[in-house]
Write an enzyme that holds these catalytic residues in place. Structure first.
Site, PDB file in Angstrom:
ATOM      1  N   ALA A 187     -32.030 -27.526  81.917  1.00  0.00           N
ATOM      2  CA  ALA A 187     -32.538 -26.503  82.618  1.00  0.00           C
ATOM      3  C   ALA A 187     -32.611 -26.912  84.138  1.00  0.00           C
ATOM      4  O   ALA A 187     -32.247 -27.474  84.386  1.00  0.00           O
ATOM      5  CB  ALA A 187     -33.917 -26.866  82.267  1.00  0.00           C
ATOM      6  N   GLY A 189     -35.354 -27.905  87.160  1.00  0.00           N
ATOM      7  CA  GLY A 189     -37.040 -27.387  87.484  1.00  0.00           C
ATOM      8  C   GLY A 189     -37.309 -27.779  88.665  1.00  0.00           C
ATOM      9  O   GLY A 189     -36.190 -27.573  89.718  1.00  0.00           O
ATOM     10  N   GLY A 190     -38.240 -27.212  89.402  1.00  0.00           N
ATOM     11  CA  GLY A 190     -38.519 -28.115  90.663  1.00  0.00           C
ATOM     12  C   GLY A 190     -37.814 -28.635  91.062  1.00  0.00           C
ATOM     13  O   GLY A 190     -37.982 -28.769  92.822  1.00  0.00           O
ATOM     14  N   LEU A 191     -37.981 -30.265  90.675  1.00  0.00           N
ATOM     15  CA  LEU A 191     -37.574 -30.531  91.294  1.00  0.00           C
ATOM     16  C   LEU A 191     -35.672 -31.214  91.134  1.00  0.00           C
ATOM     17  O   LEU A 191     -35.542 -32.387  91.450  1.00  0.00           O
ATOM     18  CB  LEU A 191     -38.161 -32.026  91.388  1.00  0.00           C
ATOM     19  CG  LEU A 191     -39.084 -31.939  91.854  1.00  0.00           C
ATOM     20  CD1 LEU A 191     -39.841 -33.581  91.357  1.00  0.00           C
ATOM     21  CD2 LEU A 191     -39.313 -32.080  93.068  1.00  0.00           C
ATOM     22  N   GLY A 192     -35.254 -30.177  90.253  1.00  0.00           N
ATOM     23  CA  GLY A 192     -33.686 -30.499  90.295  1.00  0.00           C
ATOM     24  C   GLY A 192     -32.982 -30.104  89.166  1.00  0.00           C
ATOM     25  O   GLY A 192     -34.083 -29.695  88.150  1.00  0.00           O
ATOM     26  N   LYS A 210     -32.992 -36.902  85.056  1.00  0.00           N
ATOM     27  CA  LYS A 210     -33.532 -35.366  85.575  1.00  0.00           C
ATOM     28  C   LYS A 210     -33.586 -35.995  87.022  1.00  0.00           C
ATOM     29  O   LYS A 210     -33.724 -36.589  87.597  1.00  0.00           O
ATOM     30  CB  LYS A 210     -35.292 -35.802  85.799  1.00  0.00           C
ATOM     31  CG  LYS A 210     -35.722 -34.386  86.609  1.00  0.00           C
ATOM     32  CD  LYS A 210     -37.846 -35.151  86.111  1.00  0.00           C
ATOM     33  CE  LYS A 210     -38.281 -34.074  87.391  1.00  0.00           C
ATOM     34  NZ  LYS A 210     -39.876 -34.886  87.924  1.00  0.00           N
ATOM     35  N   ASP A 315     -50.680 -32.227  87.870  1.00  0.00           N
ATOM     36  CA  ASP A 315     -49.749 -30.558  87.798  1.00  0.00           C
ATOM     37  C   ASP A 315     -49.980 -30.316  86.477  1.00  0.00           C
ATOM     38  O   ASP A 315     -48.119 -29.818  86.289  1.00  0.00           O
ATOM     39  CB  ASP A 315     -48.750 -30.703  88.514  1.00  0.00           C
ATOM     40  CG  ASP A 315     -47.441 -29.657  88.244  1.00  0.00           C
ATOM     41  OD1 ASP A 315     -48.737 -28.513  89.025  1.00  0.00           O
ATOM     42  OD2 ASP A 315     -46.314 -29.428  88.756  1.00  0.00           O
TER      43      ASP A 315
END
Length: 784
Positions: A187, A189-192, A210, A315
């Site tokens: 996937a 994601g917001g950070l990579g 990640k 979050d």
């Protein structure tokens, strides 16, 4: 797996009341469209499969923000981390690592999500769609195509010059850290990018890597470094496990890029489950409320565990929770920070984040807020949850689910209160109240009681109103207010009160003795004063009780302490001020919505005010949830009778279990209602026979049995005299009630026997003469 949260839409449910066929106890929920990104914020996480969004829901999307944290204020927040105590709990709350229980707390069945085969989750053509490409620094759209030409996946932001690169950095076969073999992308994601890999050093187990969006993004790199520092300490069954932190050279620049190595969790995020449910139902229905609460009861222990080790999640949203099998796990620990971290950037998502987060920083209270918002988004049609309702909830007039389940609404209201000091003080406290709400919801939905022990109130040791169901003809009985005030249960003693040990040593049972013992207590405290309030109430010293309460309020230091409001309500009941009692008990209900006593107190307050519909609502809520609160059964019967619902009152009383010490009193009351002589028009032959059979089965003393027999025969006599359909003429039928045929002559003889028997049991000559006269008057004419 790592996807963006969306607001829900749900079907309109019925108003509160007895559920009928098709009542949506498990309401279902939807997911919305994505609005164009606004500049100045970090882009939201994208769906891994780029699936189209439903068109029948509102097009609003939460936005993930990154800010520099505010400096800490000097005074300590009342929401401390780790262990905490709440006034009246009688125990200290803490969150510790422990084995998880079955999803649903044994109260609701939650569909099992099959564990996905890791290899099947790998993307065949990993790419970030153009509508999800934004500058990580200023939020400007980047990498967009023009004139039919695709946009660049790598380059610089035209607005601020920050480099961007949306290509995967790792490819199948790459060996990271000398042990993790990459199998492909899972996937974005917001950070990579998120990668699947095998750990060749530990039995080829599946792991997730990640990585970073951009090696030049200082904010993202700082987040990863923060994860590396302390996340390896996290070990909880409901939190994804961090195994390692490794570095690997970028294939283009040769710069070392950091990767978090974490546990692979095969399943679906709560957002994906909501989207799937929407597709299956074909309409924008929320997830079932019982299922949503079950999710909350799995999330809260994980959040509480992080708090206990001085970490904040920051979050929480449906994207960041995955269900795998019967287990839930928090994933994406990129925003997790230590409670004393005032340097690293804060990551949070609009629509879920607390209003004070940007100005006061992250706290236990701000984490509690995100739990409340997450449950709200999953359980209702939350239109405008990032705009009009950015920091508020719709009311019961706007959201039918909240009108139907007021206790659930109050849990969410307290969790998301604008004043952080008035939110739940710990994840465990919120879980306690949410469990009580789940019991209530499932009891209403299934028709089966779901009793449970309270953590903040003592048990009901006495029952009020058991002898006040049926009054004299034309009257509406109600229990004595001072008696009710002395019987409603007390909040448990806060064991951290400095006078708690003194209170535990007091053995006085009489109110006067209790007052004397408390007056000589070596230390003054709020607990001493509150116990003094109750003792003076039992003495009937209402002025003294009010003075003691004022003294107790002066000792309160926690703005969330609801106990003075409870005692204020008791005083208002005792002084016959139902409106004031209702106002006080409403505050208690807001604070502890999962508890039964506040609802019972509101019921009796409404009854005193003549609001029989409101009283029935609360009495029924208590009785259907827990049959041990027998005061609610008698109260519900009273207010049903006041509204003319005779059959419903009888049904409630007959439901009092035979294990209750008040079973006989309830049966006697039911018999009296069935045979009320002043309501002959409502009495049927079935009522007479049923009342007689129940009376014959009851174990009563001679006087009480004879008195009740006389009442049944009086009802039968009036019924025959009124010429009710099916009434028998003299000597023409063999239908029997308590050994008497249903004929006027036979019933006269039966009543004569009862009156003469009662005359022999009379305690005074006057009573005896009166009963003999009645016997002579009712006796039919005979030759002798």
């Amino acid at each position: 797996m790592y996807s963006q949260p969306l607001p829900p839409q749900g079907q309109r449910g019925p108003q509160y009341g007895r559920p009928g066929p098709g009542t949506p106890w498990g309401q279902n929920i939807p997911m919305p469209d994505v609005l164009p990104r606004q500049p100045g914020v970090r882009p939201p996480t994208a769906l891994a499969d780029d699936e189209p969004q439903p068109t029948s829901v509102l097009g609003e999307s939460p936005q993930t923000l990154s800010i520099d944290p505010p400096k800490p204020a000097a005074p300590e927040s009342p929401h401390s981390t780790g262990s905490s105590s709440f006034p009246g709990t009688g125990r200290r709350t803490s969150s510790r690592t422990s084995g998880r229980g079955r999803l649903g707390a044994g109260l609701v069945e939650v569909p099992v999500v099959p564990v996905k085969d890791p290899a099947s989750a790998v993307l065949t053509d990993p790419a970030v769609s153009e509508n999800k490409r934004f500058c990580s620094n200023c939020g400007t759209e980047v990498g967009r195509g023009k004139d039919g030409k695709p946009g660049a996946t790598e380059g610089e932001c035209a607005a601020c010059g920050t480099p961007f690169n949306f290509r995967p950095r790792l490819f199948r076969g790459d060996l990271v850290g000398g042990q993790y073999e990459v199998l492909g992308c899972l996937a974005y994601g917001g950070l990579g990018w998120i990668y699947l890999a095998k750990d060749h050093n530990v039995s080829d187990r599946w792991v997730v890597l990640k990585g970073m969006i951009d090696t030049g993004d200082a904010t993202s790199m700082a987040s990863a470094v923060a994860e590396r520092r302390f996340l390896a300490e996290v070990e909880h069954p409901n939190v994804v496990r961090i195994y390692n932190f490794v570095q690997h050279p970028d294939p283009n620049t040769g710069n070392l890029v950091g990767y978090i190595v974490m546990e692979y969790v095969g399943g679906q995020s709560l957002r994906q489950l909501a989207l799937e449910h929407h597709r299956e139902t074909g309409r924008a229905d929320p997830l079932p409320i019982g299922q949503v609460i079950a999710y909350g009861l799995e999330i809260l222990p994980a959040i509480g565990y992080l708090h206990s080790i001085n970490m904040l999640y920051c979050d929480l949203k449906p994207d960041n929770v995955i269900q795998s099998g019967e287990q839930l796990k928090l994933i994406d620990l990129g925003a997790v920070r230590q409670t004393d971290d005032y340097e690293s950037p804060l990551f949070f998502t609009l629509g879920y984040s607390a209003p004070e987060l940007a100005t006061e920083g992250a706290t236990v209270a701000s984490d509690i807020y995100t739990v409340g918002r997450t449950l709200a988004v999953l359980s209702i049609e939350f239109a405008g949850y990032t705009t009009r309702h950015k920091y508020t909830l719709p009311g019961p007039d706007e959201e039918p689910l909240f009108a139907l389940f007021g206790s659930y609404h109050r849990v969410l209201k307290r969790a998301t209160h604008e004043n952080a000091a008035l939110r739940f003080t710990s994840a465990e406290e919120m879980a306690d109240q949410l469990t009580g709400v789940l019991r209530e919801v499932m009891a209403l939905g299934t028709g089966r009681p779901r009793p449970g022990a309270s953590t903040v109130f003592a048990l009901e040791t006495r029952t009020f109103g058991s002898g006040m169901v049926v009054g004299e003809r034309g009257s509406l009985p109600s229990p004595n207010p001072q008696e009710v005030a002395s019987i409603l249960p007390l909040p448990m003693v806060d064991t951290h009160d400095h006078a708690a040990s003194t209170l535990a040593s007091i053995t006085a049972t009489e109110p006067a003795e209790m007052v004397a013992a408390l007056a000589s207590a070596p230390q003054d405290s709020i607990e001493v004063r509150l116990r003094m309030v109750r003792a003076r109430l039992e003495l009937g010293d209402l002025r003294g009780a009010a003075a003691e309460l004022e003294a107790a309020r002066r000792l309160v230091t926690d703005p969330a302490d609801w106990r003075p409001d409870w005692y204020q309500g008791l005083i208002a009941i005792a002084t016959r001020r139902p409106a004031d009692a209702t106002a006080a008990f409403e505050k208690v209900y807001d604070a502890v919505p999962g508890e039964i006593p506040p609802k019972l107190a509101l019921a009796v307050s409404a009854e005193y005010a003549g609001n029989y519909f409101g009283a029935a609502r609360y009495y029924e809520l208590v009785w259907r949830t827990d049959r041990s609160w027998v005061s609610a059964a008698f109260g519900l019967a009273r207010v049903y009778l006041a509204q003319g619902a005779r059959a419903s009152a009888i049904e409630v009383l007959e439901a009092v279990p035979d294990t209750s010490s008040h079973h006989v009193a309830a049966q006697v009351a039911a018999i009296k209602i069935k045979t009320r002589a002043d309501e002959v028009a409502k009495v049927g032959e079935h009522d007479l026979h049923d009342a007689a059979r129940r009376l014959e089965r009851l174990a009563l003393d001679a006087e009480r049995r004879t008195t009740l027999s006389a009442e049944v025969l009086e009802a039968a006599y009036s019924w025959v005299r009124a010429g009710r359909p099916g009434a028998a003429a003299d000597n023409s039928d063999v239908r029997m009630v308590l050994g008497c045929r249903l004929s006027e002559r036979e019933l006269r003889f039966g009543l004569e026997r009862c009156y003469r028997a009662l005359a022999r049991l009379a305690s005074t000559p006057e009573q005896r003469h009166e009963l003999v006269d009645k016997a002579n008057a009712i006796r039919p004419r005979t030759v002798t």
